[in-house]
Design a protein around this motif. Structure first.
Motif, mmCIF file in Angstrom:
data_model
loop_
_atom_site.group_PDB
_atom_site.id
_atom_site.type_symbol
_atom_site.label_atom_id
_atom_site.label_comp_id
_atom_site.label_asym_id
_atom_site.label_seq_id
_atom_site.Cartn_x
_atom_site.Cartn_y
_atom_site.Cartn_z
ATOM 1 N N LEU A 6 -39.003 -14.589 -26.688
ATOM 2 C CA LEU A 6 -39.473 -13.349 -26.966
ATOM 3 C C LEU A 6 -39.729 -13.174 -28.207
ATOM 4 O O LEU A 6 -40.606 -12.505 -28.920
ATOM 5 C CB LEU A 6 -38.932 -12.344 -26.047
ATOM 6 N N ASN A 7 -38.606 -13.310 -29.173
ATOM 7 C CA ASN A 7 -38.615 -12.997 -30.473
ATOM 8 C C ASN A 7 -39.380 -13.853 -31.164
ATOM 9 O O ASN A 7 -40.050 -13.478 -32.352
ATOM 10 C CB ASN A 7 -37.127 -13.475 -30.931
ATOM 11 N N ASN A 8 -39.959 -15.290 -30.680
ATOM 12 C CA ASN A 8 -41.032 -15.854 -31.229
ATOM 13 C C ASN A 8 -42.305 -15.394 -31.116
ATOM 14 O O ASN A 8 -43.392 -15.552 -31.807
ATOM 15 C CB ASN A 8 -40.782 -17.275 -30.808
ATOM 16 N N PHE A 9 -42.516 -14.686 -29.779
ATOM 17 C CA PHE A 9 -43.762 -14.547 -29.428
ATOM 18 C C PHE A 9 -43.666 -12.760 -29.087
ATOM 19 O O PHE A 9 -43.745 -12.346 -28.134
ATOM 20 C CB PHE A 9 -44.333 -14.941 -28.149
ATOM 21 N N LYS A 10 -43.892 -11.983 -30.320
ATOM 22 C CA LYS A 10 -43.629 -10.643 -30.198
ATOM 23 C C LYS A 10 -44.685 -9.762 -29.530
ATOM 24 O O LYS A 10 -44.249 -8.865 -29.122
ATOM 25 C CB LYS A 10 -43.454 -10.129 -31.611
ATOM 26 N N THR A 11 -45.901 -10.314 -29.308
ATOM 27 C CA THR A 11 -46.822 -9.485 -28.517
ATOM 28 C C THR A 11 -46.929 -9.627 -27.050
ATOM 29 O O THR A 11 -47.684 -9.143 -26.592
ATOM 30 C CB THR A 11 -48.102 -9.921 -29.109
ATOM 31 N N ILE A 12 -46.054 -10.568 -26.569
ATOM 32 C CA ILE A 12 -45.877 -10.651 -24.969
ATOM 33 C C ILE A 12 -45.007 -9.900 -24.421
ATOM 34 O O ILE A 12 -43.797 -9.699 -25.172
ATOM 35 C CB ILE A 12 -46.092 -12.135 -24.406
ATOM 36 N N SER A 13 -44.734 -9.644 -23.152
ATOM 37 C CA SER A 13 -43.758 -8.805 -22.476
ATOM 38 C C SER A 13 -42.908 -9.597 -21.880
ATOM 39 O O SER A 13 -42.987 -10.922 -21.828
ATOM 40 C CB SER A 13 -44.688 -8.136 -21.350
ATOM 41 N N PRO A 14 -41.903 -9.032 -21.593
ATOM 42 C CA PRO A 14 -40.610 -10.002 -20.907
ATOM 43 C C PRO A 14 -41.115 -10.782 -19.407
ATOM 44 O O PRO A 14 -40.765 -11.724 -19.374
ATOM 45 C CB PRO A 14 -39.675 -8.787 -20.609
#
Length: 327
Positions: A289-297
């Motif tokens: 998630l830290n790498n793809f900040k625009t997606i949800s958990p």
């Protein structure tokens, strides 16, 4: 001031102006956006499309008649009806761009090998630095008298030493190289396409996006301005105007790439990009998630579950203690 090339210089002449510094800062910001959006290595179909645009644009500047559709057909091993010379130019360009990642941009031998591939069966001295004197003529007017053939090898060694050792930013040095290469005119033919190719080689070592960024497309659209910038630098005896022009073109290319609709990633894209970054190291959903900040958990969980199902990832542990590793 006109600079004589009878004496080998350690550093080509140019000034780093406030305009150049502003362009470099803007490009750096755009490169940061490229990395944040994970489009530094586009999807396969986008890479192919941009490479076709690059080849078509660079060759059209030199008078080649093939369209993007015809080049696409050649890449797909389909028959194309066109002048034999134009077909050969495209086939050679496809081969050299397919090998672009194998060249050491700081090696004169690699540069000569790239020229050999690019100009094979088009000139008798493909891959060899010229030893005779040449000039560029447009109509009845001599546009550029290149340095004497007797000093070409010395000039090229000096130029390669500059790009290898000088501390200036590669964004600036690549533009300087491009101009100086065109000025020296080290080969009897193919210098324009080689200068554009080698600037790409230099830039992609630090910024992978440049391997598939069709900078040549904008050069083609601004062809008159391109030659004017070369001519203005010739008259001034320094590459400053050409650096400004090329940095402007690079900035526009990055802006176009960022504004296109090619930045929406599928789960497969995200997994592929993360594998490039993480390699064989273990990681958690939080890392992903830290790498793809625009997606949800929830999206991150679906991506990872899909990769596990397809045996791309192995997981260990449960819930928040789960760690993943690429197979």
């Amino acid at each position: 001031m006109i600079v004589s090339y009878d004496t080998i210089m350690e550093k080509p002449p140019y000034k780093i102006t406030s305009e150049i510094l502003n362009l470099v800062a803007s490009i750096a910001m755009k490169l940061g956006e490229v990395n944040a959006l994970h489009i530094h290595k586009p999807r396969t179909e986008i890479r192919k499309k941009n490479r076709i645009r690059t080849i078509q644009s660079s060759l059209e500047i030199e008078g080649n008649s093939l369209s993007e559709a015809q080049i696409t057909a050649l890449m797909d091993n389909k028959r194309v009806m066109a002048p034999e010379k134009d077909l050969l130019e495209v086939k050679n360009a496809i081969e050299v761009y397919n090998k672009i990642g194998d060249f050491d941009p700081y090696s004169l031998n690699d540069l000569k090998e790239a020229h050999r591939i690019l100009m094979e069966h088009l000139v008798t001295d493909a891959g060899k630095l010229r030893t005779r004197n040449v000039g560029i003529v447009q109509g009845s007017e001599l546009k550029h008298l290149a340095p004497s053939g007797s000093i070409v090898i010395g000039l090229m060694k000096n130029l390669m030493s500059y790009i290898r050792r000088d501390s200036d930013l590669i964004l600036i040095k690549s533009c300087v190289f491009h101009y100086e290469f065109e000025y020296i005119h080290p080969f009897t033919d193919g210098n324009g396409r080689m200068g554009r190719l080698w600037q790409t080689c230099l830039l992609m070592q630090k910024f992978p996006i440049f391997e598939f960024l069709p900078v040549e497309l904008l050069i083609k659209k601004n062809q008159e301005a391109y030659y004017n910038a070369l001519g203005k630098s010739d008259k001034m005896g320094e590459s400053t105007p050409f650096i400004t022009f090329m940095l402007t073109i690079i900035l526009q290319s990055l802006e176009n790439q960022l504004s296109s609709n090619n930045i929406t990633h599928s789960p497969t894209d995200r997994i592929r990009l993360y594998k490039i970054k993480i390699g064989s190291d273990a990681f958690t959903r939080k890392d992903y998630l830290n790498n793809f900040k625009t997606i949800s958990p929830a999206t991150a969980s679906r991506d990872l579950s899909l990769a596990v199902e397809n045996n791309i990832l192995k997981k260990k542990g449960e819930k928040r203690l789960t760690v993943y590793r690429f197979t």
